[in-house]
Design a protein around this motif. Structure first.
Motif, short mmCIF file in Angstrom:
data_model
loop_
_atom_site.label_atom_id
_atom_site.label_comp_id
_atom_site.label_asym_id
_atom_site.label_seq_id
_atom_site.Cartn_x
_atom_site.Cartn_y
_atom_site.Cartn_z
N GLY A 1 6.27 5.04 4.89
CA GLY A 1 5.25 4.09 4.45
C GLY A 1 5.77 3.04 3.49
O GLY A 1 5.00 2.26 2.94
N GLN B 1 0.81 -1.21 0.00
CA GLN B 1 0.00 0.00 0.00
C GLN B 1 0.85 1.27 0.00
O GLN B 1 0.54 2.25 -0.68
CB GLN B 1 -0.94 0.02 1.20
CG GLN B 1 -2.01 1.11 1.14
CD GLN B 1 -2.91 0.97 -0.07
OE1 GLN B 1 -3.46 -0.10 -0.33
NE2 GLN B 1 -3.09 2.06 -0.83
N GLY B 2 1.94 1.27 0.79
CA GLY B 2 2.79 2.45 0.87
C GLY B 2 3.40 2.80 -0.48
O GLY B 2 3.43 3.98 -0.87
N GLU C 1 6.23 -2.50 8.56
CA GLU C 1 6.65 -2.24 9.94
C GLU C 1 6.46 -3.45 10.86
O GLU C 1 7.23 -3.63 11.81
CB GLU C 1 5.91 -1.03 10.49
CG GLU C 1 6.31 0.27 9.80
CD GLU C 1 5.66 1.49 10.43
OE1 GLU C 1 5.58 1.54 11.67
OE2 GLU C 1 5.24 2.38 9.67
N ASN D 1 0.78 4.17 -2.83
CA ASN D 1 0.49 5.58 -2.52
C ASN D 1 1.60 6.50 -3.03
O ASN D 1 1.34 7.60 -3.53
CB ASN D 1 0.32 5.77 -1.01
CG ASN D 1 -0.91 5.06 -0.48
OD1 ASN D 1 -1.83 4.74 -1.24
ND2 ASN D 1 -0.95 4.81 0.82
N TYR D 2 2.85 6.03 -2.88
CA TYR D 2 4.00 6.83 -3.32
C TYR D 2 3.91 7.11 -4.82
O TYR D 2 4.08 8.25 -5.26
CB TYR D 2 5.30 6.09 -2.98
CG TYR D 2 6.54 6.68 -3.60
CD1 TYR D 2 7.10 7.86 -3.10
CD2 TYR D 2 7.16 6.06 -4.69
CE1 TYR D 2 8.23 8.41 -3.68
CE2 TYR D 2 8.29 6.60 -5.27
CZ TYR D 2 8.83 7.78 -4.76
OH TYR D 2 9.95 8.33 -5.33
N GLN E 1 6.07 11.11 6.85
CA GLN E 1 5.34 9.89 7.24
C GLN E 1 6.30 8.95 7.98
O GLN E 1 6.84 8.03 7.40
CB GLN E 1 4.76 9.20 6.00
CG GLN E 1 3.79 8.07 6.34
CD GLN E 1 3.20 7.42 5.11
OE1 GLN E 1 3.36 7.90 3.99
NE2 GLN E 1 2.50 6.31 5.29
#
Length: 391
Positions: free
Chosen positions: A58, A13-14, A62, A17-18, A53
């Motif tokens: 992101g 997802q990160g 993590e 989004n990037y 962020q």
């Protein structure tokens, strides 16, 4: 290889989004040519992106992170759960390090990942590790003798210094010392160093890697280039346009690599290199893009240095990086502000204050007001000129 990397980030997802923030739909990237045209993620942009962020912009998983390290910038680097997360263990194997070996690891374990990189790699091949860290030459020599250390991990310059100190005490490899293997990174192995180690029967391997990517490539003595690891997708690119350069032209080393923790796509390392054999081996680090240079294994950023010096009663300064007696040296020439005394004690305090900010301790030298050219850069890497002068 590019398909595997792209497939990973498509489900992250990160990363989605990037790219979406730049008007790019990863679903539309279907060819290697399109993959190669994705925008370069600059290492120098990570401090800003991570601040927007935290902690990893992101871009990392993590829940799979075991440790968080801090590189100058600051840049926050994740370590995953795997035993040899940074993939340096195969390099130890290539020089015969395994069960029965004792590795003296002289990289820092404090904030920087280097200590853990080589600690985990040595343990992965069954070796014992002495977490010696940096500095303390006399004690390190004593440890090497008392424990009959067989392998070293650190910069080549520090091993040169250790062995010269040992030999002054009558301690020689192959006699009083059991040291016979070494793994280096973060600093160039000069011809003088190579000769010194070969004469003492020390088998070594020279590694290239980063805190973000782990091990990228390696070089054995006598080899011209650094051989890329099999899972590394490397490009040599124009640092401004991101387009690949032709033939053996120098450019920024841009790396893509799959990872279940921190996949990276078109990551601009900031290191300048060129192909020795296209797609297989690179020439190592020839210089740096932009305003940062590697000193004693740590990146020194011009903006961080400026911030550190501006806290002091200094009117103007220039920092020069040299390579002396087998070690990198950072010397800062300062023009004092009115009222500053510039005593040796004061300069030592300033050096420690700067070290707190940039993680490298400089030498400070007071010069006359107006003697530093305002036309030159305030952070100068003079090592390339020194190397040309010697050749």
């Amino acid at each position: 290889m590019w398909r595997e990397i792209l497939g990973q980030v498509r489900h992250h997802q990160g990363w989605q989004n990037y790219y979406r923030s730049q008007g790019i739909d990863l679903a539309g990237i279907e060819t290697e040519k399109a993959f190669k045209r994705l925008p370069v993620l600059k290492k120098s942009d990570l401090p800003r992106l991570q601040k927007e962020q935290p902690p990893f912009a992101g871009l990392a998983e993590e829940r799979r992170v075991a440790r968080i390290f801090v590189s100058p910038g600051p840049i926050y680097d994740p370590q995953g759960l795997a035993g040899d997360y940074w993939q340096f263990a195969p390099l130890f194997t290539k020089i015969g390090v395994g069960e029965g070996d004792i590795v003296q690891n002289t990289f820092s374990y404090h904030l920087s990942p280097a200590g853990f990189m080589f600690d985990s790699a040595a343990r992965a091949v069954g070796a014992k590790v002495v977490p010696a860290g940096t500095g303390n030459t006399a004690l390190q020599v004593e440890i090497m003798r008392d424990l009959q250390v067989t392998a070293y991990a650190g910069t080549p310059g520090f091993l040169l210094r250790l062995l010269k100190a040992a030999e002054e005490k009558g301690l020689w490899p192959g006699r009083e010392l059991a040291l016979s293997k070494a793994i280096f990174t973060a600093e160039k192995v000069t011809e003088e160093m190579d000769r010194f180690f070969q004469e003492r029967g020390i088998k070594y391997i020279d590694a290239y890697g980063t805190a973000d990517l782990g091990c990228v490539a390696y070089r054995l003595p006598g080899e011209e280039g650094f051989t890329l690891l099999d899972d590394v997708y490397a490009q040599i690119c124009d640092p401004d346009s991101g387009e690949e350069v032709r033939g053996d032209m120098a450019g920024e080393l841009v790396i893509s690599r799959a990872s279940d923790v921190y996949p990276l796509v078109r990551f601009g390392t900031g290191d300048v290199s060129r192909w020795v054999e296209e797609g297989r081996s690179i020439a190592g680090v020839l210089s740096r893009v932009g305003d940062s240079y590697k000193v004693k294994g740590m990146f020194v950023y011009a903006h961080q240095l400026k911030e550190a010096v501006e806290q002091l009663p200094v009117e103007y300064y220039q920092a020069v990086i040299t390579h002396e007696h087998g070690q990198d040296q950072l010397t800062i020439k300062v023009e004092l502000a009115a009222g500053a005394d510039g005593s040796p004690q004061q300069l030592e305090e300033w050096a420690k204050a700067i070290q707190e900010m940039i993680r490298v301790k400089p030498q400070l030298a007071v010069v006359e007001k107006g003697s530093i050219s305002r036309e030159e850069k305030q952070l100068v890497d003079a090592r390339a000129q020194e190397s040309k002068a010697r050749s």
